[in-house]
Design an enzyme around this catalytic site. Structure first.
Site, mmCIF file in Angstrom:
data_model
loop_
_atom_site.group_PDB
_atom_site.id
_atom_site.type_symbol
_atom_site.label_atom_id
_atom_site.label_comp_id
_atom_site.label_asym_id
_atom_site.label_seq_id
_atom_site.Cartn_x
_atom_site.Cartn_y
_atom_site.Cartn_z
ATOM 1 N N GLU A 1 0.819 -1.223 0.000
ATOM 2 C CA GLU A 1 0.000 0.000 0.000
ATOM 3 C C GLU A 1 0.852 1.272 0.000
ATOM 4 O O GLU A 1 0.484 2.258 -0.620
ATOM 5 C CB GLU A 1 -0.940 0.002 1.200
ATOM 6 N N HIS B 1 7.282 -25.650 4.083
ATOM 7 C CA HIS B 1 6.591 -26.769 3.439
ATOM 8 C C HIS B 1 6.018 -26.403 2.079
ATOM 9 O O HIS B 1 5.275 -27.181 1.493
ATOM 10 C CB HIS B 1 5.483 -27.298 4.371
ATOM 11 N N LYS C 1 -13.278 0.003 -4.662
ATOM 12 C CA LYS C 1 -14.452 0.250 -3.802
ATOM 13 C C LYS C 1 -15.506 1.046 -4.566
ATOM 14 O O LYS C 1 -16.705 0.782 -4.456
ATOM 15 C CB LYS C 1 -14.023 0.995 -2.538
#
Ligand code: PA5
Length: 350
Positions: A236, A252, A344
């Site tokens: 950001e 892993h 948004k």
């Protein structure tokens, strides 16, 4: 590239994010005065759900890591719509919903679900629709001071939600631990500020070490949540991709991607804790060996302080400043988040 030229830093930062970062200790001190009104009417919940998105969920990650060390009650961070089915009235649950703007639809949906299910809920917000909902429904809420970007309000979000839990009978850390955290961030506000030259400024050194490469931030069992916070701050603030993972899980899967030649284009930052278990320390050592054998390199950042609040908040400050210098070094304004806003906007219009 130099990060010691004040003109370069100031040119890239017209909204003066540097002043918000420098004022972080004052933000933390102010956060200690914030309480929910009306007061909470629940004592010792059997489940805590910390709901929020993006910057407003960062305090929840830190708090959950502190709770894991201290509480015998499950504390779940919930990023998304609604609430998990376990958060029903019968579970004697408490929902703590944080949205700095108060207009985040996922967090509003979590609060509406809590109200429907009659689960006690407390909101943390500057206002917006969440503040309005709290006012009209008579819900307890903590009114946060306005004027920041949500991710820069970590002190309010973390310490005010910690206080909410304490007032609900779940003491996560004593006053001494909180005081230690505030003292540490006060020291860091000087040590990491733009006026401090790179030779004595860990955040500038990290930004220079990363340079144009992709940063990959790895934490251990306690610091994994902060690694994720670094990633989101870099995305950001610097508007750049970053990776994050936690040991042991990344051993892993993600470790497999550390191969030449991609390794040369990636810089690992390892968030270490002197109290980490020996199993985790061993894994950090072996991971670093593998990274270096593949032609990559790594920086290590050690958490400071004794209590978990200080360790995590201190590392989060270091990450915020590092992302700030990655932004400034690239001539990027750390303040606006145009893509987030556009997304948004389009969702609202759809
Ligand atoms: O840092 C940001 O600006 C975002 O990550 C926001 O926190 C996120 O979009 C959610 O908004 P809010 O924090 O206002 O609920």
């Amino acid at each position: 590239m130099t990060l010691d030229d004040p003109r370069l830093i100031e040119r890239a930062d017209p909204h003066r994010a540097r002043e918000v970062l420098t004022a972080f200790p004052a933000q933390c001190r102010c956060a200690l005065t914030l309480v929910a009104t009306p007061p909470l009417a629940i004592s010792r919940p059997g489940l805590v759900v910390l709901a929020g998105m993006g910057g407003s969920a960062a305090g929840a990650d830190l708090l959950a890591a502190c709770c894991a060390e201290r509480l015998d009650v499950p504390v779940v961070v919930h990023r998304g719509y609604g609430l998990p089915p376990t958060a029903g009235a019968g579970a004697h649950a408490l929902v703590v919903a944080a949205s700095y703007s108060g207009d985040t639809e996922e967090t509003l949906s979590a609060v509406e679900t809590a109200v429907e299910r009659r689960v006690p809920v407390v909101a943390l917000t500057t206002g917006g629709r969440l503040g309005e909902l709290a006012r009209t429904r008579g819900l307890p809420w903590v009114e946060l001071p306005d004027g920041l970007m949500p991710r820069m309000a970590l002190g309010y979000l973390f310490l005010a939600s910690q206080r909410v839990l304490r007032d609900a009978g779940l003491a996560v850390g004593g006053d001494a631990e909180v005081a230690e955290a505030v003292d540490l961030v006060s020291a860091l506000a000087d040590e990491l500020a733009p006026a401090r030259p790179a030779v004595r400024n860990e955040a500038k050194q990290l930004a220079l070490a990363v340079g144009a490469r992709m940063p990959a931030i790895y934490g251990g069992s306690a610091t994994g949540g902060v690694a994720y916070r670094w990633k989101t701050d870099i995305e950001e603030n610097a508007k750049r991709f970053a990776l994050a993972g936690a040991i042991p899980e990344m051993n892993h899967n993600e470790v497999e991607a550390w191969r030449a030649p991609a390794a040369k284009g990636t810089h690992a930052i390892l968030l270490r804790d002197r109290a980490e278990p020996p199993e985790i320390a061993r894994r950090f050592t072996v991971l670093r060996e593998l990274i270096e054998e593949a032609g990559g390199d790594a920086s290590e950042c050690w958490a400071r302080g004794a209590g978990r609040p200080a360790k995590l908040l201190g590392l989060a400050c270091l990450g915020a400043w590092t992302s700030y210098y990655l932004a400034g070094g690239g001539g990027v304004d750390p303040w606006p988040v145009e893509r987030l806003d556009e997304l948004k906007r389009r969702l609202r219009a759809a």
